[in-house]
Write a protein that holds these residues in place. Structure first.
Motif, PDB file in Angstrom:
ATOM      1  N   VAL A   8       0.743  -1.194  -0.018  1.00  0.00           N
ATOM      2  CA  VAL A   8       0.101   0.153  -0.088  1.00  0.00           C
ATOM      3  C   VAL A   8       0.804   1.355   0.015  1.00  0.00           C
ATOM      4  O   VAL A   8       1.575   1.472   1.067  1.00  0.00           O
ATOM      5  CB  VAL A   8      -0.983  -0.218   1.289  1.00  0.00           C
ATOM      6  CG1 VAL A   8      -1.726   1.252   1.149  1.00  0.00           C
ATOM      7  CG2 VAL A   8      -1.533  -1.442   1.423  1.00  0.00           C
ATOM      8  N   GLN A  19     -10.602  -7.554  -8.019  1.00  0.00           N
ATOM      9  CA  GLN A  19     -11.136  -7.017  -6.625  1.00  0.00           C
ATOM     10  C   GLN A  19     -11.109  -7.872  -5.394  1.00  0.00           C
ATOM     11  O   GLN A  19     -11.388  -9.077  -5.357  1.00  0.00           O
ATOM     12  CB  GLN A  19     -12.386  -6.436  -6.696  1.00  0.00           C
ATOM     13  CG  GLN A  19     -12.787  -5.552  -5.455  1.00  0.00           C
ATOM     14  CD  GLN A  19     -14.254  -4.759  -5.787  1.00  0.00           C
ATOM     15  OE1 GLN A  19     -14.618  -4.823  -6.775  1.00  0.00           O
ATOM     16  NE2 GLN A  19     -14.642  -4.479  -4.745  1.00  0.00           N
ATOM     17  N   HIS A  28     -10.798  -7.755  -0.849  1.00  0.00           N
ATOM     18  CA  HIS A  28     -11.119  -7.190   0.401  1.00  0.00           C
ATOM     19  C   HIS A  28     -10.321  -7.700   1.453  1.00  0.00           C
ATOM     20  O   HIS A  28     -10.096  -8.705   1.730  1.00  0.00           O
ATOM     21  CB  HIS A  28     -12.460  -7.372   0.681  1.00  0.00           C
ATOM     22  CG  HIS A  28     -13.058  -6.390   1.934  1.00  0.00           C
ATOM     23  ND1 HIS A  28     -14.114  -6.871   2.501  1.00  0.00           N
ATOM     24  CD2 HIS A  28     -12.348  -5.327   2.193  1.00  0.00           C
ATOM     25  CE1 HIS A  28     -14.164  -6.043   3.784  1.00  0.00           C
ATOM     26  NE2 HIS A  28     -13.288  -5.208   3.583  1.00  0.00           N
ATOM     27  N   LEU A  76      -9.455  -2.713   3.826  1.00  0.00           N
ATOM     28  CA  LEU A  76      -8.831  -2.053   2.380  1.00  0.00           C
ATOM     29  C   LEU A  76      -9.526  -2.956   1.458  1.00  0.00           C
ATOM     30  O   LEU A  76      -9.370  -4.312   1.427  1.00  0.00           O
ATOM     31  CB  LEU A  76      -7.270  -2.321   2.482  1.00  0.00           C
ATOM     32  CG  LEU A  76      -6.446  -1.270   3.345  1.00  0.00           C
ATOM     33  CD1 LEU A  76      -5.144  -2.165   3.576  1.00  0.00           C
ATOM     34  CD2 LEU A  76      -6.485  -0.016   3.142  1.00  0.00           C
ATOM     35  N   THR A  77      -9.820  -2.312   0.297  1.00  0.00           N
ATOM     36  CA  THR A  77     -10.246  -2.989  -0.872  1.00  0.00           C
ATOM     37  C   THR A  77      -9.517  -2.629  -2.067  1.00  0.00           C
ATOM     38  O   THR A  77      -9.127  -1.775  -2.402  1.00  0.00           O
ATOM     39  CB  THR A  77     -11.709  -2.424  -1.096  1.00  0.00           C
ATOM     40  OG1 THR A  77     -12.605  -2.852  -0.149  1.00  0.00           O
ATOM     41  CG2 THR A  77     -12.219  -2.959  -2.749  1.00  0.00           C
ATOM     42  N   TRP A  78      -8.955  -3.531  -2.862  1.00  0.00           N
ATOM     43  CA  TRP A  78      -8.051  -3.503  -3.642  1.00  0.00           C
ATOM     44  C   TRP A  78      -8.794  -3.687  -5.042  1.00  0.00           C
ATOM     45  O   TRP A  78      -9.706  -4.174  -5.287  1.00  0.00           O
ATOM     46  CB  TRP A  78      -7.026  -4.845  -3.862  1.00  0.00           C
ATOM     47  CG  TRP A  78      -6.410  -5.269  -5.230  1.00  0.00           C
ATOM     48  CD1 TRP A  78      -6.937  -5.785  -6.298  1.00  0.00           C
ATOM     49  CD2 TRP A  78      -4.876  -4.801  -5.262  1.00  0.00           C
ATOM     50  NE1 TRP A  78      -5.901  -6.023  -7.334  1.00  0.00           N
ATOM     51  CE2 TRP A  78      -4.811  -5.270  -6.721  1.00  0.00           C
ATOM     52  CE3 TRP A  78      -4.196  -3.971  -4.724  1.00  0.00           C
ATOM     53  CZ2 TRP A  78      -3.711  -5.002  -7.448  1.00  0.00           C
ATOM     54  CZ3 TRP A  78      -2.795  -3.609  -5.519  1.00  0.00           C
ATOM     55  CH2 TRP A  78      -2.644  -4.266  -6.739  1.00  0.00           C
ATOM     56  N   SER A 115      -4.850  -0.110  -6.961  1.00  0.00           N
ATOM     57  CA  SER A 115      -4.678   0.826  -5.892  1.00  0.00           C
ATOM     58  C   SER A 115      -5.880   0.195  -4.694  1.00  0.00           C
ATOM     59  O   SER A 115      -6.521  -0.723  -5.004  1.00  0.00           O
ATOM     60  CB  SER A 115      -5.190   2.153  -6.528  1.00  0.00           C
ATOM     61  OG  SER A 115      -6.777   2.046  -7.000  1.00  0.00           O
ATOM     62  N   TRP A 116      -5.803   1.104  -3.951  1.00  0.00           N
ATOM     63  CA  TRP A 116      -6.692   0.701  -2.540  1.00  0.00           C
ATOM     64  C   TRP A 116      -7.473   1.768  -2.273  1.00  0.00           C
ATOM     65  O   TRP A 116      -7.406   3.080  -2.198  1.00  0.00           O
ATOM     66  CB  TRP A 116      -5.612   0.358  -1.228  1.00  0.00           C
ATOM     67  CG  TRP A 116      -4.658  -0.813  -1.380  1.00  0.00           C
ATOM     68  CD1 TRP A 116      -3.421  -0.955  -1.807  1.00  0.00           C
ATOM     69  CD2 TRP A 116      -5.062  -2.209  -1.179  1.00  0.00           C
ATOM     70  NE1 TRP A 116      -2.975  -2.182  -1.876  1.00  0.00           N
ATOM     71  CE2 TRP A 116      -3.797  -2.986  -1.220  1.00  0.00           C
ATOM     72  CE3 TRP A 116      -6.075  -2.715  -0.658  1.00  0.00           C
ATOM     73  CZ2 TRP A 116      -3.722  -4.501  -1.102  1.00  0.00           C
ATOM     74  CZ3 TRP A 116      -6.051  -4.224  -0.552  1.00  0.00           C
ATOM     75  CH2 TRP A 116      -4.988  -5.044  -0.907  1.00  0.00           C
ATOM     76  N   GLU A 117      -8.709   1.288  -1.402  1.00  0.00           N
ATOM     77  CA  GLU A 117      -9.651   2.207  -1.001  1.00  0.00           C
ATOM     78  C   GLU A 117      -9.971   1.747   0.640  1.00  0.00           C
ATOM     79  O   GLU A 117     -10.132   0.500   0.733  1.00  0.00           O
ATOM     80  CB  GLU A 117     -11.109   2.280  -1.661  1.00  0.00           C
ATOM     81  CG  GLU A 117     -11.918   3.359  -1.175  1.00  0.00           C
ATOM     82  CD  GLU A 117     -11.679   4.698  -1.749  1.00  0.00           C
ATOM     83  OE1 GLU A 117     -11.844   5.539  -0.943  1.00  0.00           O
ATOM     84  OE2 GLU A 117     -11.204   4.804  -2.999  1.00  0.00           O
ATOM     85  N   HIS A 141      -8.324   5.518  -3.855  1.00  0.00           N
ATOM     86  CA  HIS A 141      -7.715   5.169  -5.080  1.00  0.00           C
ATOM     87  C   HIS A 141      -6.957   6.283  -5.775  1.00  0.00           C
ATOM     88  O   HIS A 141      -6.118   6.129  -6.352  1.00  0.00           O
ATOM     89  CB  HIS A 141      -8.682   4.644  -6.128  1.00  0.00           C
ATOM     90  CG  HIS A 141      -9.654   3.320  -5.481  1.00  0.00           C
ATOM     91  ND1 HIS A 141      -8.902   2.171  -5.424  1.00  0.00           N
ATOM     92  CD2 HIS A 141     -10.913   3.086  -5.375  1.00  0.00           C
ATOM     93  CE1 HIS A 141      -9.686   1.025  -5.233  1.00  0.00           C
ATOM     94  NE2 HIS A 141     -10.838   1.659  -4.996  1.00  0.00           N
ATOM     95  N   SER A 144      -3.375   6.655  -3.461  1.00  0.00           N
ATOM     96  CA  SER A 144      -2.679   5.482  -3.322  1.00  0.00           C
ATOM     97  C   SER A 144      -2.027   4.703  -4.826  1.00  0.00           C
ATOM     98  O   SER A 144      -2.857   4.838  -5.780  1.00  0.00           O
ATOM     99  CB  SER A 144      -3.149   4.231  -2.475  1.00  0.00           C
ATOM    100  OG  SER A 144      -4.672   3.748  -3.248  1.00  0.00           O
ATOM    101  N   ARG A 147       0.887  -6.218  -6.442  1.00  0.00           N
ATOM    102  CA  ARG A 147       0.662  -7.301  -5.708  1.00  0.00           C
ATOM    103  C   ARG A 147       1.045  -8.387  -6.392  1.00  0.00           C
ATOM    104  O   ARG A 147       1.287  -8.262  -7.634  1.00  0.00           O
ATOM    105  CB  ARG A 147      -0.831  -7.700  -5.374  1.00  0.00           C
ATOM    106  CG  ARG A 147      -1.763  -7.872  -6.467  1.00  0.00           C
ATOM    107  CD  ARG A 147      -3.327  -8.235  -6.240  1.00  0.00           C
ATOM    108  NE  ARG A 147      -4.049  -8.809  -7.197  1.00  0.00           N
ATOM    109  CZ  ARG A 147      -4.449  -9.981  -7.444  1.00  0.00           C
ATOM    110  NH1 ARG A 147      -4.228 -11.047  -6.283  1.00  0.00           N
ATOM    111  NH2 ARG A 147      -5.211 -10.304  -8.278  1.00  0.00           N
TER     112      ARG A 147
END
Length: 376
Positions: free
Chosen positions: A36, A101, A103, A116-118, A150-152, A166, A169, A173
């Protein structure tokens, strides 16, 4: 041999349950790595979860670098056979949409929590197989795919909430599985002196129009044992880049880079330049379990459900004396300049390390450091 929910699906590759590796090698592993990266370099996190079937262990880690402190959370437990629900104590990884996606949640543990959600910015890319051999055995034999995204969400450390979006960041991965040293150290038998060090550069970078992957591994003389460089455009084109030459700008008195300058060319022979600047770094040997980490080894049995937190003061000279001799992950700010003068800005992971001598870089033994400004 135990059955798992995955055995309901026609996806078997061997006459065995899916949780049973085809190899009896104790070092078989199957795990994920994430970072992240705050684009401005305010903080960064490294995290991952792994399964070690031959050791009967699953574990996870969560490392945060903010300011001058690097803090790591380690989690471990006995392995289970339900790989649909990846979890280690309060650490959970949910696949919301495969290859796109995810989580990730971490229940409050030792003062650290996260939600965090990818989101993948481009399709996941299969990398070249990675192998390393000693005189007597395979030490690394891995298959891996990688992706930039990115992450949220948020990360909370001792009540300090680090917001992640998003827009702010960038991340990469990878998922890898195969054989590599894991768990408690094995007896070595007769000493094997075949490992003479390595020079490593890994750049998964996100630009508006494409993702760029560069992997270089060299021995002490600069011979490349692993090389892969592709630019994957949003319209689906995959462009191989050749003639790669990389120059690392090291901080004087260390092996820690400030940045990198890379030159390569496309199939048409057009020269391309890439400049990457480090905005923040985290030595992965400080808490993540990689690169000779003295605090944590992936796959080690801890006697059952286990959690611990360790911290590293990056202003402590004794701590930082170990940093230059391991892999280091950086928040990378990238500028790519085409032969026609077109300039694109991007960001992503800048991972580099020099373990042992690397004569092209001027490191003649295991303890050499940069003593002068890099050649231009």
């Amino acid at each position: 041999m135990n059955l798992s929910p995955l055995d309901e699906y026609p996806i078997h590759q061997a006459p065995l349950p899916l949780t049973w590796p085809t190899t009896s090698d104790r070092n078989f592993y199957d795990r994920s790595y994430f970072n992240v990266l705050d684009r401005e370099g305010r903080f960064m996190a490294l995290t991952g979860v792994g399964y070690y079937p031959r050791l009967g262990v699953k574990d996870a880690y969560f490392v945060i670098r903010r300011g001058d402190m690097q803090t790591a959370l380690h989690l471990s437990d006995a392995i289970d056979d339900d790989r649909f629900h990846q979890n280690v104590n309060g650490y959970c990884l949910e696949v919301v949409e495969p290859l796109q996606q995810l989580h990730l949640t971490l229940a409050q543990t030792e003062g650290i929590s996260a939600d965090l959600t990818w989101r993948g910015l481009f399709p996941a890319a299969l990398e070249k197989p990675h192998e390393m051999l000693t005189e007597r055995r395979v030490t690394l034999q891995a298959c891996r795919f990688a992706q930039v995204g990115s992450w949220e969400g948020w990360i909370d450390v001792d009540g300090e909430r680090l917001e992640v979006s998003h827009d702010t960041s960038v991340a990469s991965r990878d998922r890898s599985w195969g054989i590599r040293p894991v768990g408690e150290a094995e007896p070595t038998g007769r000493p094997d002196a075949s490992f003479a060090g390595m020079w490593w550069l890994y750049l998964p970078l996100a630009f508006d129009d494409y993702q760029l992957f560069l992997i270089l591994q060299e021995d002490s003389d600069g011979h490349r044992s692993l090389y892969d460089c592709t630019r994957r455009w949003r319209d689906g084109r995959i462009e191989q880049l050749d003639g790669v030459r990389a120059t690392i700008d090291y901080r004087t008195g260390t092996r820690i880079p400030r940045g990198a300058h890379v030159e390569f060319m496309n199939r048409a022979g057009d020269r391309i330049q890439l400049d990457v600047e480090s905005k923040l770094f985290a030595p992965i040997a400080f808490g993540s379990g990689y690169g000779g980490d003295s605090s944590w080894a992936h796959g080690s049995w801890k006697g059952g459900p286990f959690a611990e937190r360790v911290s590293f003061d990056l202003t402590d000279p004794e701590v930082m004396a170990r940093a230059p001799f391991s892999l280091i992950d950086h928040v990378g700010k990238a500028v790519c300049t085409e032969a026609d003068g077109t300039v694109r800005e991007g960001a992503g992971l800048f991972e580099h390390g020099v373990i042992g001598p690397h004569h092209p870089s001027g490191f003649s033994d295991w303890t050499d450091v940069a003593a002068r400004a890099p050649l231009q």
